[in-house]
Design an enzyme around this catalytic site. Sequence first.
Site, PDB file in Angstrom:
ATOM      1  N   SER A   1     -28.580   7.435  54.630  1.00 20.77           N
ATOM      2  CA  SER A   1     -28.028   7.481  53.273  1.00 20.77           C
ATOM      3  C   SER A   1     -27.485   6.138  52.808  1.00 20.77           C
ATOM      4  O   SER A   1     -27.463   5.854  51.604  1.00 20.77           O
ATOM      5  CB  SER A   1     -26.917   8.530  53.191  1.00 20.77           C
TER       6      SER A   1
ATOM      7  N   ASP B   1     -15.662   7.186  52.269  1.00 23.01           N
ATOM      8  CA  ASP B   1     -15.259   8.253  53.190  1.00 23.01           C
ATOM      9  C   ASP B   1     -15.247   7.806  54.643  1.00 23.01           C
ATOM     10  O   ASP B   1     -15.255   8.629  55.558  1.00 23.01           O
ATOM     11  CB  ASP B   1     -16.212   9.439  53.041  1.00 23.01           C
TER      12      ASP B   1
ATOM     13  N   HIS C   1     -19.884   6.020  54.054  1.00 19.24           N
ATOM     14  CA  HIS C   1     -20.710   5.657  52.896  1.00 19.24           C
ATOM     15  C   HIS C   1     -20.064   4.529  52.107  1.00 19.24           C
ATOM     16  O   HIS C   1     -18.860   4.557  51.831  1.00 19.24           O
ATOM     17  CB  HIS C   1     -20.942   6.877  51.999  1.00 19.24           C
TER      18      HIS C   1
END
Length: 207
Positions: free
Chosen positions: A12, A182, A185
Site C-alpha cells: 500500500s 498510523d 502508512h
Amino acid sequence: MKTRKILLIGDSITDCGRREDQEGLGNGYVRLIHDYLITTYPSANYQIVNTGIGGNRVTDLAARWQTDVIDHQPDYVSISIGINDVWRQLDRPEIEQVLPEKFSSVYKELLTKVKEETNAHILLMEPTIIDEDVNSTGNKLLKDYVEIVHQLAKAFEATLIPTHKAFIEYLQSESTYKLTTDGVHMNSAGNMLMATTWLRTVEELLK
C-alpha cells in the site's frame, strides 16, 4: 532518446491510490519520483509504472510477478516489500506467517526471475518502519527483514535504497513531526522522505 521504463512494485505504501489516479501513479512517493524526474530531465523519456497493491506481502508479489513485473520488461525494477510480512505477525497472528526464512527464499526466487527473464537493473528498498518508535516491537522484528534485503542486494548486484535507515535516523532526531498516519502508512512528509532517499541513491544511475 530511448524510453526508459522504471517499474515500482510493493504494498500500500507504493500503491497509494494509484488505481484512482488517471495516470496510475497514486499520490505517494512514486508520484514524487515521477514529478521530479520529468521536471528535472524533461527530455529523458522516463516511463514510470506503479504496480503496488495494498496489503501485499512477498508471497503476494510472487503470485503476480509475471504479469506485474516480467511482462512489462522494465529497464529498472524497484521493489518495496516487507512491512506487511512483519505487520501481519502483530495484527493477524492467526494467518500463515511469512517468517524471515520464507521471506528470503521467495524474494530470492523473484529476483532470480528478473535476472533470467529481463534486462532490468534491480533496486531494492529497505522496508520502512512499523510505529514511529525506534524500539517498537514491529521495528525490532523488522531488523531481520532489512538484513535479508541487504543480503539479496549484494547477491544480485542490486542497488540498495536505505529507506529504513532514513526513517530510523529521522526518529532518532526526536523531531515531533509525524511521517505516517498510523505508524505505517505515509503522510506527505513520509512520502517525501521515501522519494528523496530513492532519488539520492538512484538518480546518478538514471542519467
